[in-house]
Each structure stands twice: as C-alpha cells, then as structure tokens.
Design a protein around this motif. Structure first.
Motif, short mmCIF file in Angstrom:
data_model
loop_
_atom_site.label_atom_id
_atom_site.label_comp_id
_atom_site.label_asym_id
_atom_site.label_seq_id
_atom_site.Cartn_x
_atom_site.Cartn_y
_atom_site.Cartn_z
N ASP A 49 0.66 -1.16 -0.11
CA ASP A 49 0.14 0.00 0.16
C ASP A 49 1.01 1.22 -0.14
O ASP A 49 1.94 1.26 0.85
CB ASP A 49 -0.77 0.02 1.22
N ILE A 51 0.55 4.97 1.15
CA ILE A 51 -0.02 5.78 2.01
C ILE A 51 0.33 7.36 2.06
O ILE A 51 1.43 7.65 2.13
CB ILE A 51 0.01 5.47 3.49
N TYR A 78 4.27 -1.95 8.57
CA TYR A 78 4.62 -0.84 7.81
C TYR A 78 6.43 -1.17 7.42
O TYR A 78 7.01 -1.79 8.11
CB TYR A 78 4.78 0.38 8.79
#
Length: 159
Positions: A49, A51, A78
């Motif tokens: 992802d 972000i 993360y």
C-alpha cells in the motif's frame, strides 16, 4: 554501468501480465489485477500500500514464497526500521521513486538486512493506481543464493 542480466522467467511473465492489464495507460489499477489469473505465480507476490500523506508504505499482502524464504509474514506491517533495520531508508527511497516516476522497476538485492547475506532477492516492482496516482505497488520476487561478486543492490527502471 553494470550490464543487466535477464529477468527470471517467472518475473518476466508477471511483467508481461502487468503490461497487458496496463494497456495504453501509465499503469493498471488494482482492480485490473486478478490473482486467480496468475496461477502459482501468486506465491511470488507482495502487494504494498502507498499511503500518501505523509508518504509511507505498508505490506498489504505477502505471498508464501516471501514468508518461506524470509522466515516471517510481514502482512499488515509498515516498511520501516522496525521491520528492515538500517535498510529501511533505502527501501523507502526506492519505493518513493516508483510512486513519483510512475514506472516499473527491477530490484536485485542481497538480504544483509535480514541476516542472510548469502541470499539474493530479484523482483519486479510495478505501480498500480487510479487517476494518475500510484496507490499500490505490486512486487513479485524470487529468491536464490547470491553470487560472490554481486553488488548489494541494483535498482533500475524496467522499461
């Protein structure tokens, strides 16, 4: 410059699939990518992802090939120092390049950060998104024993 070695045939197949889904756009959307169409290659995938504010990255999905070779499942985690130690800044910089340039890249890296300097990862890192914005990176990776003279990292545009 170091001459590029040919991609592993499985990575070439995933890159061709991505290009087919892209069509005449800079990159396909996540919805265009259908894991069921990839068969056993799904094991090689890692969806990351993007972000946007502030820019950072998270592992959405980590394929079983990654888990087996690296000895951990980073799904949901993360990309930071906690996970990658001193290599985190370098990894974030390279993913940022993909987001900004909106182009696919190839990575060949020894996995010193994971305490496995004998192991090499080769990957294609392919942007996915909507309306001209990269929202996800599709990484497909294969693992092998690192060659003795191999540089620790090669990160080059794929097209």
């Amino acid at each position: 410059p170091v001459p590029q070695l040919p991609l592993d045939h499985r990575l070439e197949e995933i890159h061709r699939y991505w290009k087919g889904k892209r069509g005449d756009r800079p990159f396909p959307s996540r919805a265009d990518i259908q894991p069921a169409e990839m068969g056993n290659l799904v094991r090689l995938l890692n969806l990351i992802d993007v972000i946007p504010e502030p820019l950072h990255f998270r592992h959405r999905l980590v394929g079983s090939e990654h888990v087996e070779w690296l000895g951990r499942d980073a799904t949901g985690l993360y990309i930071d120092e906690t996970l990658y130690g001193s290599a985190a800044a370098e990894i974030v910089r390279s993913l940022t390049i993909i987001v900004r340039e909106k182009k696919p890249y190839r990575r060949r890296a020894r996995l010193d950060w994971n305490g496995q300097p004998w192991l090499e990862m080769e990957s294609v890192e392919l942007p996915l998104g909507e309306k001209g914005q990269v929202r996800m990176i599709l990484r497909a990776s294969v693992f092998r024993q690192a060659g003795p003279a191999r540089r620790r990292l090669e990160f080059t545009p794929l097209e």
